[in-house]
Enzyme design. Structure first.
Site, PDB file in Angstrom:
ATOM      1  CB  ILE A  64       5.661   1.356   1.351  1.00 40.75           C
ATOM      2  CG1 ILE A  64       6.729   2.453   1.561  1.00 40.75           C
ATOM      3  CG2 ILE A  64       6.119  -0.136   1.806  1.00 40.75           C
ATOM      4  CD1 ILE A  64       7.050   2.558   2.920  1.00 40.75           C
ATOM      5  CB  ALA A  65       2.936  -1.995  -2.685  1.00 43.30           C
ATOM      6  NE  ARG A  66       2.103  -9.141   0.295  1.00 43.21           N
ATOM      7  CZ  ARG A  66       1.224 -10.001   0.914  1.00 43.21           C
ATOM      8  NH1 ARG A  66       0.958  -9.695   2.397  1.00 43.21           N
ATOM      9  NH2 ARG A  66       0.637 -10.956   0.197  1.00 43.21           N
ATOM     10  CG  ASN A  73       1.954   6.673  -5.985  1.00 46.49           C
ATOM     11  OD1 ASN A  73       1.895   5.455  -5.825  1.00 46.49           O
ATOM     12  ND2 ASN A  73       1.443   7.570  -5.006  1.00 46.49           N
ATOM     13  CD  GLU A 128       3.221  10.041  -3.067  1.00 47.17           C
ATOM     14  OE1 GLU A 128       1.858   9.329  -2.759  1.00 47.17           O
ATOM     15  OE2 GLU A 128       3.456  10.394  -4.373  1.00 47.17           O
ATOM     16  CD  GLU A 141       1.331  -7.377   4.998  1.00 47.79           C
ATOM     17  OE1 GLU A 141       1.392  -6.715   6.046  1.00 47.79           O
ATOM     18  OE2 GLU A 141       1.597  -7.269   3.846  1.00 47.79           O
TER      19      GLU A 141
END
Length: 500
Positions: free
Chosen positions: A171-173, A168, A233, A282
Site C-alpha cells: 500500500i502506498a498513496r 510485491n 506476499e 496523513e
C-alpha cells in the site's frame, strides 16, 4: 466461482459487516468531493459503523461505490477490533494480540503458492485507454487541502522484480494526475521503491504495474506488514489463511491479481517520469497546504472491474483509521518477532494509538532480563540497535520499555508507566544515525534532517526490575485490595446502583 469467505473476498467481507450490524448503506446521492470523506472521517473519530456509499455523484457504468473505514475500530469494547478480525477469519471478539499472532503465524510456515485461474469477477467489465478518463471518475477528494484526488488509500500495488523472483504487494498513496496517469509516494525503504530501483538500474523499460482495489482482506493486511525483503506476499497470505489465493493474469502485462478484486488498474510505473504529488492529510493527523513534491508517475492502460464495483477508502488523519490499526499495529508485530529472533526478552509489542503510532511499547520479561545481568543503558542500546536499523522500525520513533505488569495494548497503562517510571534524559538513549520517517511532522517539517535520526529508546523499567524485582504495588483496584473484598464489590456492583 463459488462464494468465498470474507477474508478471501472483499465483496463477502462487506456482507459480513452487514451481518455484524457494522455497516451503514447510504443510498442518497453523496458527493465524492469531500462529502464521502467527511462522513468517513467522522466515523473514524467516533468508532461508528462503516459507511457504504451506493450512490456517488459521478458514478458511471458501475464505477464505483465506496466503502469507508474498512479497517477502523468499532464502538463496543467487546468487538473493538472486529473489522480487522473479519480480515483474517477470526471471531469479531478477537483481541489485538490474537490478530497480530495470526499475522505473524505465516512467518514460520512454508508459503502456499497462489492458484492461477482463467478468469474471475474482476474481469466482468473492462475499459481500454480510449474508454476512460481518470479525472471523470468519482475519485474522492479526502481533505480540502489535499493536492489532488487520492484514488489509492486502501488498494494494493503489484510489482515484480526484473528477474521475476519477487512479486510485491504493498500500500502506498497515489492521486489522479490526468486522464490516464497517477502520481504517488514511492520512497525508501518501501519494497515498491526497492523494485522500482531495480528496474531503473536495468534501464530497459518502465515497471509493469497493477493496482488492485477491494482485494481479499487478508491480502491487504499482509500488504500493510513490513515482512522481509524478497518475500512474495501471495505465498505468505496462503500460509496465513491455509488456502491458496486465486489469481488471474492482467490483460496488458504478465502480472497476476486477485481474481475477486473489485477494480484493477493495469499499466506501468515510470522509471524516468515524475509529477507533482501531495500534499495529503496523513496518518499523523496533519496536512501542510502547498507542500507538493515530485512523485513517481504511473500510467494506466486498462481498467477491469466487477459489476457494481466497490472502492475501499481510508480517510486518513487523527485517531483512529486504518493507518493506525494496521500500519502501526503490524509494524509492532514485526518488531516483536525481530526482538525475539535477536534473543531479547520481549513478550509483547504494540503501537499505542495515543502516540499516533509513532511509538511502540515493548513488554519485557523481567525475570529473563535479570538473568541477562545487563544495565538499563546497555539494554536500551541493544534494543535500539536491533529495531531502528531494521525496516520494521522505520515508521517508529520511540520505543518504550515496560515491565510485566503493563498491558501494552492499553494506551493508558503505557502512558502511566512512561510518565512515572522513565526519567527524561537519564533513562533514555537517542539514535540519530538511523533512517527517519519523513511523514512524521517533527521530521519532515521540524528541526533537523527529515530522513535521519530523531529516535529514542525510553526505559520505563524501574531500577529494581533489573536486579531484585518490583518493590512496589499499583495503587489501583486490582492490587490494593484483598481478593475476597474485590469479588464482593464486583458481585454487588449493580445492586448498589452502579452501571454494569
Amino acid at each position: 466461482m463459488s462464494a468465498q469467505p470474507a477474508h478471501l473476498c472483499f465483496r463477502s467481507f462487506v456482507e459480513a459487516l452487514k451481518v455484524d450490524n457494522d455497516l451503514v448503506e447510504i443510498n442518497t446521492p453523496i458527493d465524492p468531493n469531500l462529502e464521502a470523506a467527511a462522513i468517513t472521517r467522522r466515523v473514524c473519530e467516533t468508532n461508528d459503523k462503516a459507511p457504504l456509499f451506493n450512490n456517488l455523484i459521478g458514478m458511471k457504468n458501475g464505477l464505483f461505490r465506496i466503502l469507508g473505514a474498512p479497517g477502523s475500530l468499532r464502538k463496543s469494547s467487546a468487538d473493538r477490533y472486529g473489522r480487522l478480525a473479519r480480515h483474517l477469519a477470526l471471531p469479531p471478539t478477537a483481541s489485538m494480540r490474537e490478530i497480530l499472532d495470526k499475522m505473524l503465524s505465516a512467518s514460520d510456515m512454508p508459503p502456499i503458492p497462489p492458484t492461477i485461474v482463467p478468469t474471475g469477477p474482476c474481469k466482468e467489465n473492462s475499459l481500454d485507454d480510449s474508454e476512460f478518463d481518470l479525472t471523470e471518475l468519482p475519485v474522492p477528494l479526502i481533505h480540502k487541502s489535499d493536492g489532488g484526488k487520492y484514488i489509492q488509500t486502501y488498494g494494493m500495488h503489484i510489482v515484480q522484480s526484473p528477474d521475476g523472483t519477487w512479486t510485491n504487494w504493498s500500500i502506498a498513496r497515489a492521486m489522479v494526475h490526468d486522464k490516464n496517469h497517477l502520481t504517488g509516494l514511492v520512497i525508501p525503504p518501501q519494497h515498491i521503491w526497492q523494485i522500482h530501483q531495480m528496474w531503473k538500474k536495468e534501464g530497459r523499460s518502465d515497471v509493469p504495474w497493477a493496482l488492485a482495489f477491494g482485494v481479499p482482506p487478508a491480502a491487504i493486511m499482509a500488504s500493510s506488514m513490513p515482512i522481509p525483503d524478497g518475500v512474495t506476499e501471495a505465498g505468505y497470505v496462503g500460509a496465513m489463511t491455509g488456502s491458496s489465493l486465486e489469481l488471474v493474469k492482467c490483460d496488458t502485462n504478465d502480472l497476476y491479481v486477485p481474481a475477486t478484486s473489485e477494480i484493477v488498474l493495469e499499466g506501468t510505473l515510470s522509471i524516468s517520469e515524475t509529477g507533482p504529488e501531495g500534499p495529503f492529510g496523513e496518518m499523523h493527523g496533519y496536512i501542510f497546504p502547498g507542500d507538493t513534491h515530485l512523485g513517481a508517475k504511473y500510467k494506466v492502460n486498462r481498467i477491469t472491474y466487477r459489476n457494481n464495483a466497490i472502492m475501499p477508502m481510508s480517510s486518513c488523519g487523527r485517531l483512529t483509521d486504518e493507518t493506525h490499526t494496521m500500519i502501526g499495529s503490524l509494524a509492532a508485530a514485526e518488531i516483536r518477532k525481530l526482538c525475539q529472533q535477536n534473543d531479547l526478552p520481549i513478550t509483547d509489542a504494540f503501537a499505542p494509538f495515543e502516540s499516533q503510532v509513532t511509538w511502540v511499547a515493548l513488554r519485557v520479561d523481567t525475570e529473563k532480563l535479570r538473568a541477562m545481568k545487563t544495565t538499563s543503558e546497555g539494554f536500551r542500546k541493544r534494543v535500539g540497535d536491533v529495531v531502528f536499523n531494521h525496516k520494521a522500525g522505520y515508521t517508529i520513533h520511540r520505543l518504550v520499555l515496560v515491565g510485566d505488569d503493563i498491558d501494552v495494548y492499553e494506551g493508558k497503562d503505557v502512558l502511566w508507566a512512561f510518565s512515572t517510571r522513565c526519567r527524561p534524559g537519564m533513562d533514555e538513549t537517542l539514535f540519530e544515525d538511523v533512517r527517519g520517517f519523513p511523514l512524521i511532522p517533527y521530521m519532515g517539517h521540524g528541526n533537523g534532517p527529515a530522513h535521519r535520526g530523531g529516535k529514542v529508546v525510553s526505559d520505563a523499567l524501574m531500577p529494581t526490575e533489573y536486579t531484585t524485582g518490583r518493590n512496589w504495588e499499583a495503587a489501583d483496584f486490582n492490587q490494593s485490595y484483598p481478593e475476597d473484598l474485590k469479588q464482593k464489590v464486583l458481585d454487588n456492583w449493580t445492586k448498589m446502583g452502579f452501571s454494569n
